[in-house]
Enzyme design. Structure first.
Site, mmCIF file in Angstrom:
data_model
loop_
_atom_site.group_PDB
_atom_site.id
_atom_site.type_symbol
_atom_site.label_atom_id
_atom_site.label_comp_id
_atom_site.label_asym_id
_atom_site.label_seq_id
_atom_site.Cartn_x
_atom_site.Cartn_y
_atom_site.Cartn_z
ATOM 1 N N LYS A 104 -1.978 -4.121 2.962
ATOM 2 C CA LYS A 104 -1.498 -5.303 2.236
ATOM 3 C C LYS A 104 -2.140 -6.529 2.850
ATOM 4 C CE LYS A 104 2.849 -6.442 0.192
ATOM 5 N NZ LYS A 104 4.172 -6.934 0.484
ATOM 6 N N HIS A 106 -1.198 -9.742 1.994
ATOM 7 C CA HIS A 106 -0.319 -10.913 1.874
ATOM 8 C C HIS A 106 1.079 -10.479 2.310
ATOM 9 C CE1 HIS A 106 1.554 -9.142 -1.735
ATOM 10 N NE2 HIS A 106 0.345 -8.618 -1.900
#
Ligand code: OMP
Length: 216
Positions: A104, A106
């Site tokens: 990921k 963010h």
């Protein structure tokens, strides 16, 4: 020798069709007379019970650990249910953690979800055959600056890898890592013998073990 919880676990796995007998092709290409499919523990009652068996085996094995880790994807519900059962049935309150397979970029960032992967980490997984999945977890633990405390799986297939040792023994030797299982293949055979009436299955299981068994 088998503990009562081990005998119950085999019985329960057969009842749910998680442990099946017949002819199954493994990841390794070997044709096995049995297969253990942990993905079939997908009911509230069965995952709750499964967690209790993992917790019993963890307690019985005497691991020293700070956090439980469930490798994505199949290890996630296993580590989670074992953590719940350790708390509810053994008064052991530990954190648990798991990884996401996709990175990921963010939000919370990183690929570890749940508790921080720090201190001594107990890996909770389904089955080890060649040990590929476990080695990935060990790399992840090292990348987070933590140390592996051991591995708990549902079934030890007692098969050798490329050499004469089983993946479990290789891990134990190379990495000084204790690897324990709720049950071993030999205990499954012992259970079938005790029950009686499974002559052909027992013969096929013994033949397979004679062909692929790791050196003790
Ligand atoms: P390794 O990653 O090679 O150790 O293989 C373990 C994986 O084999 C498991 O996570 C399963 O995907 C699969 N498996 C079972 O689930 N049950 C078995 O009885 C045998 C295997 C297998 O293919 O060896």
């Amino acid at each position: 020798m088998m503990e009562a919880y081990q005998r119950e676990f085999i019985e329960f796995s057969i009842e749910l069709g998680v442990l099946k007998f017949g002819e199954f092709q493994l990841k390794s290409g070997r044709i096995s007379p049995y297969f253990f499919n942990a993905g079939l523990f997908h009911q509230g009652s069965s995952i709750a019970k499964l967690g209790r068996y993992y917790a019993a085996a963890i307690q019985h094995s005497g691991f020293s650990y700070d956090v439980l880790f469930g490798p994505a994807y199949k290890g996630i519900p296993l580590a989670c249910s074992a953590t719940v059962a350790l708390y509810e049935h053994h008064q052991v309150d530990k954190p648990f953690s798991f990884n996401r397979k996709e990175k990921k970029d963010h939000g919370e960032g990183g690929n570890i979800v749940g508790a921080k992967l720090e201190g001594k980490v107990l890996i909770v997984d389904d089955v080890i055959t060649a040990g590929t999945a476990i080695r990935e977890s060990l790399d992840l633990i090292a990348a987070n600056g933590a140390t592996p405390a051991g591995v708990i799986v549902a079934v030890d297939r007692q098969e050798r890898g490329q050499g004469s040792l089983s993946a479990i023994q290789e891990l134990a030797n190379e990495r000084k890592l204790p690897v324990k299982a709720i049950v071993t293949m030999s205990q499954i055979i012992e259970y079938l013998e005790e029950k009686g009436g499974h002559t052909e299955t027992v013969a096929a299981m013994n033949r397979y073990l004679q062909t692929y068994r790791s050196q003790e």
